[in-house]
Design a protein around this motif. Structure first.
Motif, PDB file in Angstrom:
ATOM      1  N   ASN A 222       0.843  -1.190   0.000  1.00 38.26           N
ATOM      2  CA  ASN A 222       0.000   0.000   0.000  1.00 38.26           C
ATOM      3  C   ASN A 222       0.882   1.244   0.000  1.00 38.26           C
ATOM      4  OD1 ASN A 222       0.189   0.947   3.062  1.00 38.26           O
ATOM      5  ND2 ASN A 222      -0.071  -1.283   3.067  1.00 38.26           N
ATOM      6  N   HIS A 223       0.305   2.369  -0.404  1.00 36.74           N
ATOM      7  CA  HIS A 223       1.073   3.601  -0.550  1.00 36.74           C
ATOM      8  C   HIS A 223       1.643   4.083   0.787  1.00 36.74           C
ATOM      9  CE1 HIS A 223      -0.125   3.845  -4.671  1.00 36.74           C
ATOM     10  NE2 HIS A 223      -1.412   4.002  -4.388  1.00 36.74           N
ATOM     11  N   TYR A 224       0.833   3.965   1.826  1.00 39.42           N
ATOM     12  CA  TYR A 224       1.257   4.492   3.131  1.00 39.42           C
ATOM     13  C   TYR A 224       2.547   3.834   3.603  1.00 39.42           C
ATOM     14  CZ  TYR A 224       0.975   6.080   7.972  1.00 39.42           C
ATOM     15  OH  TYR A 224       1.259   6.656   9.180  1.00 39.42           O
ATOM     16  N   MET A 225       2.566   2.510   3.596  1.00 36.04           N
ATOM     17  CA  MET A 225       3.742   1.813   4.108  1.00 36.04           C
ATOM     18  C   MET A 225       4.932   1.957   3.166  1.00 36.04           C
ATOM     19  SD  MET A 225       2.230  -1.548   5.935  1.00 36.04           S
ATOM     20  CE  MET A 225       3.865  -1.897   6.517  1.00 36.04           C
ATOM     21  N   ALA A 226       4.672   2.026   1.856  1.00 38.29           N
ATOM     22  CA  ALA A 226       5.762   2.259   0.915  1.00 38.29           C
ATOM     23  C   ALA A 226       6.428   3.603   1.190  1.00 38.29           C
ATOM     24  CB  ALA A 226       5.243   2.201  -0.520  1.00 38.29           C
ATOM     25  N   GLY A 227       5.618   4.611   1.497  1.00 35.53           N
ATOM     26  CA  GLY A 227       6.178   5.918   1.809  1.00 35.53           C
ATOM     27  C   GLY A 227       6.957   5.925   3.110  1.00 35.53           C
ATOM     28  N   TYR A 228       6.386   5.325   4.145  1.00 40.96           N
ATOM     29  CA  TYR A 228       7.038   5.333   5.460  1.00 40.96           C
ATOM     30  C   TYR A 228       8.327   4.528   5.449  1.00 40.96           C
ATOM     31  CZ  TYR A 228       7.991   4.324  10.346  1.00 40.96           C
ATOM     32  OH  TYR A 228       8.627   4.185  11.557  1.00 40.96           O
ATOM     33  N   PHE A 229       8.255   3.277   5.007  1.00 40.91           N
ATOM     34  CA  PHE A 229       9.440   2.426   5.053  1.00 40.91           C
ATOM     35  C   PHE A 229      10.454   2.814   3.973  1.00 40.91           C
ATOM     36  CE2 PHE A 229       6.612  -0.303   7.541  1.00 40.91           C
ATOM     37  CZ  PHE A 229       7.457  -0.593   8.602  1.00 40.91           C
TER      38      PHE A 229
END
Length: 276
Positions: free
Chosen positions: A136-143
């Motif tokens: 998902n976009h959220y975890m791709a951005g954070y990690f």
């Protein structure tokens, strides 16, 4: 709980050798139904230390340092979620355990899902704690951001691991956790590469196909204020598994097993007892 803690022996350590040459450092403690604890991105058995001490009153608890982490060596295989799941099987084999409840937190939940897909006969129940189902976009951005800073500023990488993982008031009251994270920052090139490949593995994980075929009982755990693996990601798992059990804590942050240990261990122990 079935035994007084003082009646239980101290954790016993044992080594597990994998087919690609990794040596995994593992621990077993307690008596009763086997319960395998699988750590998240950090990968260390120490994450579970106090939790395992509590759960060992009712269960035979197994935990281990994942490959390349802590006292475990790296081995030669590519570090994928499937490789890490096969390492779990190696640990169960070495411990002489045919079937266990598997509790995975965060990335450990992805590993647990894959383990249940690879060897469903070895999994008596699955507890997915603060975990997720698909990219998902959220975890791709954070990690992705954490992956970028690990080489240039490992102390900042370590700081974000704490500051994003707990409620701010809890961090303020437990500042030693922040200081310990900075002291353990991945400073060497080898440590940094191990963490990069682990981030790559978790971002590549997609459990949708294997989840559709899952047949073991499942408990989904989460915290509504989790800023690393937000609650909507646990809800996606629940939507993919009609009839699974779910418990969402109001507070605790991503590392709610540490910040809310009483609620966490009570929920886990109660659910496992119902499996019987």
């Amino acid at each position: 709980m079935t035994a007084h803690q003082s009646d239980l022996p101290a954790p016993a350590g044992f080594d597990v050798r994998t087919s690609d040459g990794a040596v995994l450092s593992a621990f077993v403690e307690g008596r009763g139904q086997p319960l395998l604890l699988v750590t998240g991105l950090g990968g260390g058995a120490a994450f579970w230390a106090s939790i395992a001490e509590t759960l060992a009153r009712s269960f035979r608890v197994i935990r281990f340092d994942q490959r390349g982490i802590g006292a475990s060596t790296r081995g030669s295989d590519a570090c994928s979620i499937e490789t890490l799941a096969r390492d779990c099987l190696a640990v169960l084999n070495e411990a002489g355990i045919d079937r266990a409840v598997v509790l995975g937190h965060s990335t450990g939940g992805c590993i647990a899902q894959t383990l249940a897909h690879l060897a469903p006969e070895r999994v008596g129940g699955l507890i997915l704690s603060g975990s997720w189902l698909r990219p998902n976009h959220y975890m791709a951005g954070y990690f992705g951001a954490r992956r970028e800073i690990i080489g240039t500023n490992p102390e900042a990488y370590a700081a974000t691991s704490v500051l994003c993982a707990y409620p701010p008031a809890w961090i303020e009251a437990n500042w030693h956790v922040y200081e310990a994270a900075l002291a353990a920052a991945p400073l060497t090139a080898v440590q940094q590469e191990v963490m990069r490949e682990r981030i790559d593995a978790l971002l590549a994980f997609d459990g949708r196909d294997q989840m559709a075929a899952l047949t073991v009982p499942v408990l989904v755990l989460g915290a509504r204020d989790d800023m690393i693996v937000p609650a909507f990601l646990q809800e996606e798992i629940v939507a993919a598994l009609p009839g699974c059990a779910k418990t969402m804590l109001d507070t605790g942050g991503h590392l709610f097993p540490v910040s809310r240990p009483d609620a966490f261990t009570a929920t886990v122990a109660d659910w496992i007892s119902r499996l019987a």
